[in-house]
Design a protein around this motif. Structure first.
Motif, PDB file in Angstrom:
ATOM      1  N   ARG A 147       5.883   1.567  25.343  1.00  0.00           N
ATOM      2  CA  ARG A 147       6.931   2.471  24.876  1.00  0.00           C
ATOM      3  C   ARG A 147       6.957   2.575  23.351  1.00  0.00           C
ATOM      4  NH1 ARG A 147      12.592   1.039  27.442  1.00  0.00           N
ATOM      5  NH2 ARG A 147      13.077   2.913  26.187  1.00  0.00           N
ATOM      6  N   GLN A 148       6.353   1.616  22.670  1.00  0.00           N
ATOM      7  CA  GLN A 148       6.330   1.610  21.209  1.00  0.00           C
ATOM      8  C   GLN A 148       5.055   2.234  20.642  1.00  0.00           C
ATOM      9  OE1 GLN A 148       9.105   0.773  19.811  1.00  0.00           O
ATOM     10  NE2 GLN A 148       9.985   0.050  21.743  1.00  0.00           N
ATOM     11  N   THR A 149       4.373   3.030  21.452  1.00  0.00           N
ATOM     12  CA  THR A 149       3.143   3.684  20.991  1.00  0.00           C
ATOM     13  C   THR A 149       3.331   4.492  19.703  1.00  0.00           C
ATOM     14  OG1 THR A 149       2.210   3.780  23.231  1.00  0.00           O
ATOM     15  CG2 THR A 149       1.363   5.365  21.614  1.00  0.00           C
ATOM     16  N   PRO A 150       4.406   5.279  19.560  1.00  0.00           N
ATOM     17  CA  PRO A 150       4.591   6.015  18.291  1.00  0.00           C
ATOM     18  C   PRO A 150       4.658   5.098  17.074  1.00  0.00           C
ATOM     19  CG  PRO A 150       6.059   6.884  19.987  1.00  0.00           C
ATOM     20  CD  PRO A 150       5.453   5.630  20.545  1.00  0.00           C
ATOM     21  N   VAL A 151       5.215   3.909  17.260  1.00  0.00           N
ATOM     22  CA  VAL A 151       5.306   2.959  16.148  1.00  0.00           C
ATOM     23  C   VAL A 151       3.912   2.516  15.718  1.00  0.00           C
ATOM     24  CG1 VAL A 151       6.138   0.698  15.432  1.00  0.00           C
ATOM     25  CG2 VAL A 151       7.591   2.174  16.832  1.00  0.00           C
ATOM     26  N   LEU A 152       3.066   2.187  16.683  1.00  0.00           N
ATOM     27  CA  LEU A 152       1.703   1.788  16.359  1.00  0.00           C
ATOM     28  C   LEU A 152       0.971   2.905  15.640  1.00  0.00           C
ATOM     29  CD1 LEU A 152      -0.776  -0.013  16.430  1.00  0.00           C
ATOM     30  CD2 LEU A 152      -1.174   0.699  18.803  1.00  0.00           C
ATOM     31  N   ARG A 153       1.169   4.121  16.072  1.00  0.00           N
ATOM     32  CA  ARG A 153       0.491   5.248  15.420  1.00  0.00           C
ATOM     33  C   ARG A 153       0.992   5.448  13.991  1.00  0.00           C
ATOM     34  NH1 ARG A 153       0.431   9.026  20.890  1.00  0.00           N
ATOM     35  NH2 ARG A 153      -1.650   8.336  21.591  1.00  0.00           N
ATOM     36  N   LEU A 154       2.266   5.214  13.764  1.00  0.00           N
ATOM     37  CA  LEU A 154       2.789   5.302  12.398  1.00  0.00           C
ATOM     38  C   LEU A 154       2.194   4.218  11.509  1.00  0.00           C
ATOM     39  CD1 LEU A 154       6.556   6.036  13.125  1.00  0.00           C
ATOM     40  CD2 LEU A 154       4.982   7.547  11.903  1.00  0.00           C
ATOM     41  N   VAL A 155       2.082   3.012  12.045  1.00  0.00           N
ATOM     42  CA  VAL A 155       1.514   1.915  11.266  1.00  0.00           C
ATOM     43  C   VAL A 155       0.037   2.172  10.971  1.00  0.00           C
ATOM     44  CG1 VAL A 155       0.942  -0.544  11.307  1.00  0.00           C
ATOM     45  CG2 VAL A 155       3.177   0.231  12.121  1.00  0.00           C
ATOM     46  N   LEU A 156      -0.695   2.675  11.955  1.00  0.00           N
ATOM     47  CA  LEU A 156      -2.103   3.017  11.735  1.00  0.00           C
ATOM     48  C   LEU A 156      -2.223   4.101  10.667  1.00  0.00           C
ATOM     49  CD1 LEU A 156      -3.397   3.117  15.432  1.00  0.00           C
ATOM     50  CD2 LEU A 156      -4.035   1.451  13.692  1.00  0.00           C
ATOM     51  N   GLY A 157      -1.341   5.092  10.722  1.00  0.00           N
ATOM     52  CA  GLY A 157      -1.357   6.155   9.718  1.00  0.00           C
ATOM     53  C   GLY A 157      -1.068   5.620   8.329  1.00  0.00           C
ATOM     54  N   ALA A 158      -0.142   4.673   8.237  1.00  0.00           N
ATOM     55  CA  ALA A 158       0.194   4.082   6.942  1.00  0.00           C
ATOM     56  C   ALA A 158      -1.006   3.362   6.341  1.00  0.00           C
ATOM     57  CB  ALA A 158       1.363   3.112   7.116  1.00  0.00           C
ATOM     58  N   GLN A 159      -1.697   2.581   7.141  1.00  0.00           N
ATOM     59  CA  GLN A 159      -2.866   1.853   6.639  1.00  0.00           C
ATOM     60  C   GLN A 159      -4.019   2.796   6.305  1.00  0.00           C
ATOM     61  OE1 GLN A 159      -2.858  -1.072   5.678  1.00  0.00           O
ATOM     62  NE2 GLN A 159      -1.090  -1.996   6.680  1.00  0.00           N
ATOM     63  N   TYR A 160      -4.141   3.879   7.058  1.00  0.00           N
ATOM     64  CA  TYR A 160      -5.197   4.847   6.765  1.00  0.00           C
ATOM     65  C   TYR A 160      -4.942   5.541   5.428  1.00  0.00           C
ATOM     66  CZ  TYR A 160      -8.535   8.642   7.383  1.00  0.00           C
ATOM     67  OH  TYR A 160      -9.577   9.522   7.212  1.00  0.00           O
ATOM     68  N   VAL A 161      -3.696   5.927   5.204  1.00  0.00           N
ATOM     69  CA  VAL A 161      -3.335   6.557   3.927  1.00  0.00           C
ATOM     70  C   VAL A 161      -3.621   5.607   2.766  1.00  0.00           C
ATOM     71  CG1 VAL A 161      -1.408   7.382   2.521  1.00  0.00           C
ATOM     72  CG2 VAL A 161      -1.632   8.119   4.897  1.00  0.00           C
ATOM     73  N   ALA A 162      -3.248   4.343   2.938  1.00  0.00           N
ATOM     74  CA  ALA A 162      -3.490   3.355   1.887  1.00  0.00           C
ATOM     75  C   ALA A 162      -4.986   3.204   1.613  1.00  0.00           C
ATOM     76  CB  ALA A 162      -2.888   2.008   2.292  1.00  0.00           C
ATOM     77  N   THR A 163      -5.798   3.300   2.651  1.00  0.00           N
ATOM     78  CA  THR A 163      -7.248   3.193   2.479  1.00  0.00           C
ATOM     79  C   THR A 163      -7.808   4.390   1.733  1.00  0.00           C
ATOM     80  OG1 THR A 163      -7.435   1.903   4.532  1.00  0.00           O
ATOM     81  CG2 THR A 163      -9.434   2.935   3.702  1.00  0.00           C
ATOM     82  N   VAL A 164      -7.295   5.565   2.033  1.00  0.00           N
ATOM     83  CA  VAL A 164      -7.766   6.788   1.356  1.00  0.00           C
ATOM     84  C   VAL A 164      -7.507   6.715  -0.148  1.00  0.00           C
ATOM     85  CG1 VAL A 164      -7.367   9.270   1.132  1.00  0.00           C
ATOM     86  CG2 VAL A 164      -7.537   8.238   3.405  1.00  0.00           C
ATOM     87  N   PHE A 165      -6.390   6.112  -0.541  1.00  0.00           N
ATOM     88  CA  PHE A 165      -6.076   5.983  -1.968  1.00  0.00           C
ATOM     89  C   PHE A 165      -6.993   4.980  -2.666  1.00  0.00           C
ATOM     90  CE2 PHE A 165      -2.165   8.124  -0.830  1.00  0.00           C
ATOM     91  CZ  PHE A 165      -1.836   8.818  -1.980  1.00  0.00           C
ATOM     92  N   GLY A 166      -7.654   4.131  -1.927  1.00  0.00           N
ATOM     93  CA  GLY A 166      -8.594   3.200  -2.526  1.00  0.00           C
ATOM     94  C   GLY A 166      -7.919   2.042  -3.238  1.00  0.00           C
ATOM     95  N   SER A 167      -8.654   1.428  -4.142  1.00  0.00           N
ATOM     96  CA  SER A 167      -8.211   0.201  -4.822  1.00  0.00           C
ATOM     97  C   SER A 167      -7.333   0.515  -6.028  1.00  0.00           C
ATOM     98  CB  SER A 167      -9.426  -0.613  -5.262  1.00  0.00           C
ATOM     99  OG  SER A 167     -10.299  -0.841  -4.185  1.00  0.00           O
ATOM    100  N   VAL A 168      -6.332   1.359  -5.822  1.00  0.00           N
ATOM    101  CA  VAL A 168      -5.534   1.841  -6.952  1.00  0.00           C
ATOM    102  C   VAL A 168      -4.739   0.719  -7.609  1.00  0.00           C
ATOM    103  CG1 VAL A 168      -3.689   2.552  -5.357  1.00  0.00           C
ATOM    104  CG2 VAL A 168      -3.798   3.532  -7.642  1.00  0.00           C
ATOM    105  N   GLY A 169      -4.150  -0.166  -6.809  1.00  0.00           N
ATOM    106  CA  GLY A 169      -3.362  -1.256  -7.374  1.00  0.00           C
ATOM    107  C   GLY A 169      -4.193  -2.213  -8.199  1.00  0.00           C
ATOM    108  N   LEU A 170      -5.367  -2.563  -7.696  1.00  0.00           N
ATOM    109  CA  LEU A 170      -6.247  -3.469  -8.429  1.00  0.00           C
ATOM    110  C   LEU A 170      -6.739  -2.834  -9.721  1.00  0.00           C
ATOM    111  CD1 LEU A 170      -8.434  -5.141  -5.650  1.00  0.00           C
ATOM    112  CD2 LEU A 170      -6.734  -6.231  -7.121  1.00  0.00           C
TER     113      LEU A 170
END
Length: 236
Positions: A147-170
């Motif tokens: 039932r929490q499938t939408p939550v997992l998809r949101l979390v996956l989307g968040a990590q994907y977006v962070a990956t697209v931005f690359g090593s910006v913080g470092l």
């Protein structure tokens, strides 16, 4: 074992490099710069950790045991999407710092773009599969989690977006922007933490998932804006 490895590392460091033990008084300016840098980078690391780990505190306080278990599992699965970028982040800092010190800005720009592109290309199939088979991944651990499938998809989307931005913080920390990065993280934390609480109270697990996504997008977008303004670096 730890002591033996430490002793061996110290021996190799002293015997094969010019590094050695010296008087702090002779290098006060260097030590002062190091302490200032360490204070800022430690503050950045702590604030980023607080923003990432705050979801677990909110989850424990406001979600049911089943929803909390599903969300925690979603975060663990979501980190798989970030593995390519995590590998890049291990080797990038010393290279970026060297290029910056040598004022090789164009090379640094190209490196940032190539590493971001590489991480995105490698992680895209993982994200697509995880997004498509999210219910099946959750069902492997507990049918109640489906039932929490939408939550997992949101979390996956968040990590994907962070990956697209690359090593910006470092890159901010490797290009003498640690103080500005610290101030930015104070602002981001001040926005992200209340947002998590409000959305979770209003919408439950889905609200926490949305807050998790928004916090990562906000953090990476503001860091990228700062990096672009200060050094003209973009990953796209």
């Amino acid at each position: 074992v730890a002591l033996a490895l430490t002793a061996a590392s110290a021996f190799l460091l002293i015997s094969h490099t010019s590094v050695g033990v010296g008087s702090v008084r002779l290098y006060r300016s260097v030590v002062r710069d190091f302490l200032n840098y360490s204070a800022s980078t430690t503050g950045v690391a702590v604030l980023e950790l607080v923003q990432r780990r705050a979801v677990f505190v909110v989850m424990a306080l406001y979600l049911s045991p089943v929803a909390a278990g599903a969300f925690s599992l979603s975060v663990v699965i979501g980190l798989v999407v970030r593995w390519p970028l995590s590998g890049i982040n291990v080797i990038l800092p010393p290279i970026a710092a060297t290029l910056y010190d040598e004022t090789r800005t164009q090379t640094l720009k190209q490196l940032y773009r190539q590493t971001s592109r590489l991480a995105t290309v490698v992680t895209t199939p993982v994200f697509v599969l995880g997004f498509a088979y999210a219910p099946d991944l959750l069902a492997v651990f507990n049918e109640a989690y489906v039932r929490q499938t939408p939550v997992l998809r949101l979390v996956l989307g968040a990590q994907y977006v962070a990956t697209v931005f690359g090593s910006v913080g470092l890159l901010l920390l490797m290009t003498d922007n640690e103080r500005a990065s610290l101030l930015l993280q104070i602002v981001n934390a001040g926005i992200a933490l209340p947002l998590m609480i409000v959305l979770t109270l209003q919408f439950g697990p889905l609200g926490l998932g949305v807050a998790y996504l928004l916090s990562l997008v906000l953090n990476n977008a503001t860091e990228l804006l700062l990096l672009y303004v200060r050094d003209g670096l973009v990953p796209f």
